[in-house]
Enzyme design. Structure first.
Site, PDB file in Angstrom:
ATOM      1  N   GLY A   1       7.234 -28.377 -22.186  1.00 47.24           N
ATOM      2  CA  GLY A   1       6.863 -26.987 -22.434  1.00 47.24           C
ATOM      3  C   GLY A   1       7.699 -26.403 -23.563  1.00 47.24           C
ATOM      4  O   GLY A   1       8.121 -27.121 -24.480  1.00 47.24           O
ATOM      5  N   SER A   2       8.003 -25.127 -23.448  1.00 49.50           N
ATOM      6  CA  SER A   2       8.681 -24.444 -24.551  1.00 49.50           C
ATOM      7  C   SER A   2      10.128 -24.881 -24.755  1.00 49.50           C
ATOM      8  O   SER A   2      10.728 -24.553 -25.772  1.00 49.50           O
ATOM      9  CB  SER A   2       8.638 -22.931 -24.326  1.00 49.50           C
ATOM     10  OG  SER A   2       7.292 -22.506 -24.309  1.00 49.50           O
ATOM     11  N   THR A   3      10.708 -25.607 -23.788  1.00 51.74           N
ATOM     12  CA  THR A   3      12.078 -26.094 -24.015  1.00 51.74           C
ATOM     13  C   THR A   3      12.103 -27.099 -25.160  1.00 51.74           C
ATOM     14  O   THR A   3      13.160 -27.469 -25.647  1.00 51.74           O
ATOM     15  CB  THR A   3      12.652 -26.777 -22.749  1.00 51.74           C
ATOM     16  OG1 THR A   3      11.808 -27.872 -22.389  1.00 51.74           O
ATOM     17  CG2 THR A   3      12.745 -25.818 -21.590  1.00 51.74           C
TER      18      THR A   3
END
Lengths: 365, 640
Positions: B329-331
């Site tokens: 995801g956004s990590t």
């Protein structure tokens, strides 16, 4: 009438060899009786094995060397095909793929090769006799290495070693140059440290244990240590038949088969060991005489190889039980329980007899 | 003439053969002489020695099992140790009718069917004259009772055997692992490596975690005794003995207090947390939730417990940090940002105006931003802080998939981190070539676009994510992550062997770019960032990134509504962080399965860990001796 019949039956039997074989078989039965814990159900089958093997020996002794020579190639080819069959469709038992199920019977083709290999190579060198070149030795080596590799892969180290030895003896007796022999020995001496340095630690450990079992007294070294205790405690005259304490209890593993010599040595001591070794020496001596008197190359090479192979059985087995050779599964002729090895050994001796008794006939014809 | 020559050749050849035969004969004689010499040596020279050994048939070789090494945390807290247990053992060769013996024993103490089965199995693996336990964990009472009646049971004796215990129970169970009974497969492996002899008498072997990975270090060297035994199989006298060499102790870099804080912070949620010291690769906490009690496995787990563990929807037996794979995801964005900066594609003052979606030229498909109205004007630093999807969609496409994955792979994505545990998997960094190999399909630009926000085929393990965070925290220098930091020798002179930090890889990064990404990540935990609450009142700077990974795909135009979705279909919450931002000594990754949003679900867990590690601050529920909630309450919470 009757004496004629007996004379006819025994016409092809070498009486010197037969005498030795007779004694060896008697000793074998006595030792089996003791090693099995006085179990007749082991002695009787072994007796039957001996009868069958002796009959086969008699039959082979009656085949002329000329016919043996003609059978060499077909026997080898059939043996090789069966070995390939084992590699592809063999049955696995006890973790090794050695048996081939033909539908009506299960056979172990590697045993066939023990006889087929020296016959084939002797036949080959006899044919090439007139103009033998070094390439012939290479071809012979190839014929030797392929079946040996197949058997080694089964895996059956003991049998592959015997086949390798029987073939090598023919090549050696056929006149492989001393230079190559010395070179080979030198190469092995040089390669060993290099090979050693390439091994993993655990592989080295395995080999070290093979040569020094005391490093692994609970694992691979267990057999050898127990066998040494049995042998050593036998002393000079032994503990007496049926009185071997190590072998009567469970301490000694495989005591009716590969390690049976430990039972013998414990019960009959150094004296017994010397006598047994003398008996084997007589058989080997007779084999050498037959080989050196044989009338043609095929017979000479075959007889020489069979004799030396017999010696190999004896030396590797006794050497392994007494702890100077690594443990490989090679039975002691006449003494170890089991029909297969009896048959192969006696077939070989039958060939020796055939060579020894047919020579006069052919020479006079 | 020619006949004569032929004859001469014949005799010459025969002569050669005779020569070779004589050489062979001499070798035969020599070999037999060697055998004779050996017989003399054994049967005359060492007769007395072997006679003693063989005396009265009473010599037995008994293995002495070495003490297994302990496992300690970085402060010396014991995580695994050994204790003695009384066992009742039968030596079949001395016991006569074994079946009858067992039946008579069962009249005196309980012998379950499991015990009988286990005994049968062990008996098949050992020599007849070696003992095998029919009962373990004898009580004092049972032992005393048997001792009184011992004379009725030839070949049966009480022995003590070492057992393994994990005093912290569930704490760090996936990391520590457990030992279990040696099975046929283990025997095969031990035989292949030549170690089978060393396991004579050993009943157990490491089956998971550190217990498995460090098995050769922990086990030690088995000793043996040659003992004289009486007719009942009782040892009377030791003839010779070689002492066992105990296994080495392992000191972990993990702090069990951090571990406890982290596990508590998860509550009964599923997930994983890995915390690493980025400067030396020391793993500080290794959490996989839910945990299990490794003590259950030591003496063979019973079928029912196994079934309930293995069949549980929560999958407690999965070692999530190294075997759980999740979309990052956004990590993933800080790493993509790093790629964009190093490549010069998005260097400030570059900025764009975000309309709330991204489209590929010539396509109507809208790649939506998580914020429907967009984030307005964003540069790279703000793109990280507000987690602007649109910015990274475009960046990924600009870089191209090969360049993107090629660059981020240096952070450890797509390959094993090499942590000292068995069974790690390497996650997945997709490339067109991979896709063709796997699916026989070509790569579409749209797939590159979503890799920019850590979606699509990209899969990471929590371990990888933590390691990548450590690498970015350490300015591009990757240290090999490890759980064991020292080995304490228990043999001879003792001594401790410290495992030195090891550099695994180094990415040359422009310090200005590193600072830029860090600034973006620090702002994440400040007001206006996606995890502002995590940084509130911390007293130190936290560089972080939140993430959300979709579990169920959402159709075009549909809206994600957490409340309406089954709990197990909710998004995974992810959070990565390192602190203190300027000179980081801890980097971590947290994943809460089906936890929803990274900042609110995973962030607070990370904060508690960092607060304790950096400030020594204990969370409220740890200060008091922690009490476990009743199972019923746990059930309720799960469904609220």
């Amino acid at each position: 009438m009757i004496s004629d019949f007996v004379a006819n039956l025994s016409k092809r039997i070498d009486s010197f060899l037969m005498g030795c074989i007779f004694f060896a078989c008697i000793i074998g039965l006595f030792v089996i009786y003791s090693a099995s814990g006085q179990d007749w159900s082991r002695v009787l089958p072994q007796f039957i094995n001996m009868m069958v093997a002796l009959t086969l020996m008699w039959a082979v002794a009656n085949i002329t060397p000329h016919w043996l020579e003609r059978m060499a190639l077909p026997l080898f080819v059939v043996g090789l095909l069966l070995l390939l069959g084992v590699a592809l469709f063999g049955e696995i038992s006890h973790g090794a793929r050695r048996w081939l199920n033909l539908g009506f019977a299960r056979i172990q083709p590697s045993e066939l090769m023990k006889v087929g290999m020296p016959m084939m190579l002797a036949w080959y060198f006899a044919r090439r006799e007139a103009n033998l070149r070094s390439a012939d030795y290479a071809i012979a080596a190839l014929m030797l290495v392929v079946p040996v590799g197949l058997v080694m892969k089964q895996p059956d180290l003991g049998t592959s070693l015997i086949i390798l030895a029987s073939g090598f003896y023919v090549i050696y007796l056929a006149g492989l140059s001393w230079k190559i022999l010395a070179g080979g020995a030198g190469l092995i001496a040089v390669m060993t440290p290099i090979f050693w340095s390439l091994l993993h630690d655990y592989q080295r450990k395995r080999i070290e244990i093979l040569f020094d079992p005391s490093q692994d007294p609970l694992g691979a070294g267990y057999h050898t240590i127990q066998a040494s205790i049995a042998l050593g405690s036998g002393g000079f005259i032994g503990k007496g038949w049926l009185n071997g304490t190590q072998s009567q209890l469970d301490f000694l593993p495989e005591r009716t088969t590969d390690f049976i010599f430990a039972v013998f040595g414990e019960e009959f001591g150094l004296l017994g060991n010397i006598l047994l070794l003398a008996l084997f020496s007589l058989i080997i001596f007779r084999g050498f005489v037959i080989a050196s008197r044989a009338h043609n190359t095929f017979c000479r090479l075959l007889a020489g190889s069979i004799t030396l192979t017999f010696f190999t059985y004896v030396f590797v087995n006794i050497g392994m039980v007494s702890g100077i050779l690594p443990v490989v599964g090679v039975p002691l002729p006449f003494i170890s329980y089991g029909g297969t090895s009896l048959v192969t050994v006696l077939l070989g001796l039958g060939i020796l007899m055939s060579i020894s008794t047919h020579k006069a006939l052919i020479a006079s014809s | 003439m020619s006949l004569q020559r032929e004859l001469r050749n014949h005799s010459l050849e025969h002569h050669h053969f005779q020569l070779r035969l004589s050489v062979a004969g001499s070798i035969v004689l020599f070999c037999f002489a060697v055998l004779l010499f050996r017989f003399f040596f054994l049967q005359i020279g060492k007769y007395d020695y072997f006679q003693t050994l063989a005396e009265n048939n009473r010599i037995s070789l008994v293995p002495t099992v070495p003490n297994r090494g302990l496992i300690l945390d970085r402060n010396g807290v014991v995580l695994a140790h050994n204790f003695f247990v009384y066992t009742l053992e039968i030596t079949p060769s001395k016991a006569g009718n074994v079946e009858d013996t067992i039946n008579r024993i069962s009249q005196m103490m309980e012998v379950s069917n499991e015990d009988r089965k286990q005994f049968k199995k062990l008996r098949a693996q050992t020599h007849n004259f070696e003992s095998a336990p029919i009962r373990t964990h004898l009580t004092e009472e049972e032992a005393a009772k048997f001792a009184v009646n011992r004379y009725q049971f030839p070949g049966v004796e009480i022995r003590s055997r070492l057992f393994r215990s994990y005093p912290q129970n569930n704490l760090g169970s996936h990391m520590i692992g457990y030992i279990g009974r040696i099975n046929e497969n283990d025997i095969k492996n031990l035989d292949a490596s030549g170690d089978l002899g060393n396991y004579k008498g050993s009943d157990h072997i490491g089956k998971g975690g550190i217990e498995q990975f460090y098995e050769p270090v922990l086990h030690g060297q088995t000793g043996f005794q040659q003992v004289e035994v009486d007719a009942d199989g009782q040892a009377v006298r030791v003839l010779s003995s070689t002492a066992p060499i105990p296994g080495d102790n392992l000191v972990l870099s993990v702090d069990s207090k951090i571990q406890e804080i982290a596990e508590k912070a998860f509550g009964n949620r599923r997930g994983a947390l890995v915390a690493i010291n980025p400067k030396n690769g020391e793993v500080l906490a290794y959490v996989s939730m839910p945990t299990f009690d490794p003590n259950l496995f030591v003496d063979g787990i019973d079928a029912e417990t196994w079934k309930s563990l293995n069949g549980s929807l929560d999958r407690p037996l999965i070692n999530r940090p190294i075997r759980g794979i999740y979309p990052p995801g956004s990590t993933f964005k800080p790493f993509v940002a790093m790629a964009g900066l190093e490549d010069g594609k998005r260097h400030p003052p570059f900025s764009l105006s975000d309309p709330g979606f991204y489209t590929l030229s010539g396509s109507a498909h809208r790649y939506r931003d998580w914020k429907p109205d967009g984030h307005g004007q964003v540069d790279i630093q703000r793109a990280i802080t507000v987690s602007c999807d649109t910015f990274f969609y475009g960046l990924a496409l600009d870089l191209g998939i090969e360049k993107l994955t090629g660059f981020v792979s240096h952070f450890g994505f797509g390959k094993k981190t090499g942590i000292d545990l068995t069974g790690e998997i390497g996650g997945l960094l997709p490339t067109p070539e991979w896709k063709y190999r796997r699916w026989k399909q070509k790569w579409y630009p749209g797939e590159t676009v979503i890799v920019g926000i850590g979606q699509g085929y990209t899969l990471v393990t929590p371990m990888q994510l933590a390691q990548a965070t450590a690498v970015i925290a350490n300015n591009g220098v990757a240290m090999r992550p490890h759980l064991v930091s020292a080995i304490q020798k228990n043999n001879g002179n003792g001594g401790t062997f410290n495992i030195p930090p090891m550099k695994q890889d180094e990415i040359s990064l422009d310090p200005a770019n590193v600072a830029l990404v860090r600034a973006g990540m620090v702002d994440v935990t400040r007001p206006g960032g996606t995890a502002a609450s995590v940084g509130a009142g911390a007293g130190y700077d936290i560089a972080a990134k939140t993430g959300t990974a979709q579990v169920v795909g959402i159709k075009q135009g549909a809206k994600y509504n957490a409340g309406a979705i089954d709990e197990r279909h909710r998004d995974h919450a992810l959070f990565i962080a390192y602190a203190p931002a300027e000179n980081p000594t801890i980097a971590l990754a947290v994943i809460v399965e089906n936890g929803g949003h990274g900042g609110s679900a995973a962030g607070p867990i990370a904060r508690k860990v960092m607060d304790y590690y950096l400030l020594g601050k204990l969370p409220a529920d740890i200060v008091e001796a922690s009490t476990k909630k009743p199972a019923a309450l746990v059930e309720e919470e799960l469904h609220d």
